[in-house]
Design an enzyme around this catalytic site. Structure first.
Site, PDB file in Angstrom:
ATOM      1  CG  ASP A  48      -2.095   0.916   1.129  1.00 35.07           C
ATOM      2  OD1 ASP A  48      -1.897   2.130   0.885  1.00 35.07           O
ATOM      3  OD2 ASP A  48      -3.229   0.426   1.276  1.00 35.07           O
ATOM      4  CB  SER A  83     -16.959  -0.688  -8.614  1.00 36.33           C
ATOM      5  OG  SER A  83     -17.976   0.248  -8.322  1.00 36.33           O
ATOM      6  CE1 TYR A 105     -13.450   3.038  -8.335  1.00 35.69           C
ATOM      7  CE2 TYR A 105     -15.842   3.020  -8.457  1.00 35.69           C
ATOM      8  CZ  TYR A 105     -14.664   2.506  -7.945  1.00 35.69           C
ATOM      9  OH  TYR A 105     -14.705   1.462  -7.065  1.00 35.69           O
ATOM     10  CE  LYS A 120     -12.137  -0.485  -8.807  1.00 37.69           C
ATOM     11  NZ  LYS A 120     -11.095  -1.315  -8.166  1.00 37.69           N
TER      12      LYS A 120
END
Length: 325
Positions: free
Chosen positions: A31, A117, A141, A145
């Site tokens: 991360d 998503s 976005y 995805k």
């Protein structure tokens, strides 16, 4: 077996890390802490502070930890903001996923669970969203995805006859809320739960954007699912990949029923003990009346179901947020 969780210092990723440990699978985290928190990663979990865009680092992390599967959660997750920052969104979500796939191919890791998503569907005009519904993402976005899912599909086809054929699945979900650990909370500046929590902590009145929608109480109806249930589904998907059992390319993690914004507000007041009447603000452009998904396929294959009530969701999220002060 060791699983790498990209974005494992984030709200959802950190819960997946704990669910993996509980299932007897060893997690490793990478991360860059752009939105995650190092404190979310347990002390006994290996943690690499770096970007998934760094191919050499990704390959080193996979090799050094003898990783056998990846749960790819890392990404830029703000649909509304992505409209104004499309290039950043594509860099993080599309190029990031491409690098993850290249690294796994180079190292010979062949199992991947992709945190996708429900934004891939856009704003469908149906009562229940199913996996085969046409994909019409309404933001960069959502587009990013969907492209990620395409890349998994294409890489799976390309490696089908190799020594390490890619086995993969994508999990699509809407609004993730709650907590299983008071040390992990949703710190997003855009999600409904943290926005309401911040307002209550600061003594402000939470607001509802529009109360004249075509729903029973006039407010938007959405899928709200507890993060513990989301984490459990990722682990079940990982276990299914390991077992080499048949698996679908994508699953909706939906509630089947949904909750309205007003129902959420009522639960907020009930659980927190803070009596308030939400302010009614104008509608936000493009907000549909209702988006709710069925989770039938995931129930069949991933033991998916909602195990938490709306009060459970609010109570656990509120406790975690107050513990952060």
């Amino acid at each position: 077996m060791t699983w790498l969780v990209t974005g494992g210092a984030g709200y959802i990723g950190a819960h997946i890390v704990r669910a993996l440990t509980a299932a007897g699978l060893q997690p490793v985290v990478i991360d860059d802490l752009s939105s995650g928190h190092a404190s979310f990663v347990p002390d006994d979990v290996p943690f690499v502070n770096g970007s998934i865009l760094d191919l050499a680092l990704m390959e080193k992390t996979l090799r050094d930890n003898s990783v056998e599967g990846v749960i790819h959660v890392a990404g830029f997750k703000y649909a509304g903001v992505s409209v104004n920052r499309p290039l950043h969104t594509y860099a993080q979500n599309v190029e990031g996923t491409r690098v993850v796939l290249e690294a796994t191919a180079n190292v010979g890791v062949s199992n991947l669970v992709f945190s996708s998503s429900a934004a891939v569907y856009g704003t469908p005009d149906v009562d229940l969203v199913t996996e085969d519904l046409p994909k019409r993402p309404a933001s960069p976005y959502g587009e990013s995805k969907l492209i990620g899912e395409w890349m998994l599909r294409d890489q799976g086809i390309a490696t089908a006859r190799t020594e390490s054929p890619l086995r993969h699945t994508s999990l699509r979900y809407f609004n993730v809320v709650g907590s299983i650990d008071t040390s992990i909370y949703d710190s997003s500046p855009h999600n409904l739960f943290p926005l309401v929590f911040e307002a209550l902590i600061e003594g402000r009145t939470p607001r509802i954007n529009g109360d004249d929608y075509n729903t029973p109480d006039g407010t938007n109806v959405r899928d709200y699912v507890h993060v513990a249930d989301i984490a459990a589904a990722h682990v079940e998907a990982a276990k299914l990949l390991i077992s080499e059992s048949p698996i679908e390319a994508a699953y909706n993690l939906g509630s089947q029923n949904g909750l309205s914004v007003r129902e959420i507000m009522d639960a907020m007041a009930r659980v927190t003990g803070i009596d308030f009447t939400p302010e009614i603000a104008p509608r936000r452009a493009g907000d549909p009346d209702r988006i709710v998904a069925t989770g039938e396929l995931a129930a069949r294959d991933l033991d998916w179901r909602n195990r938490h009530s709306v009060d459970d969701m609010v109570r656990s999220g509120w406790e975690a947020r107050r513990a952060a002060n």
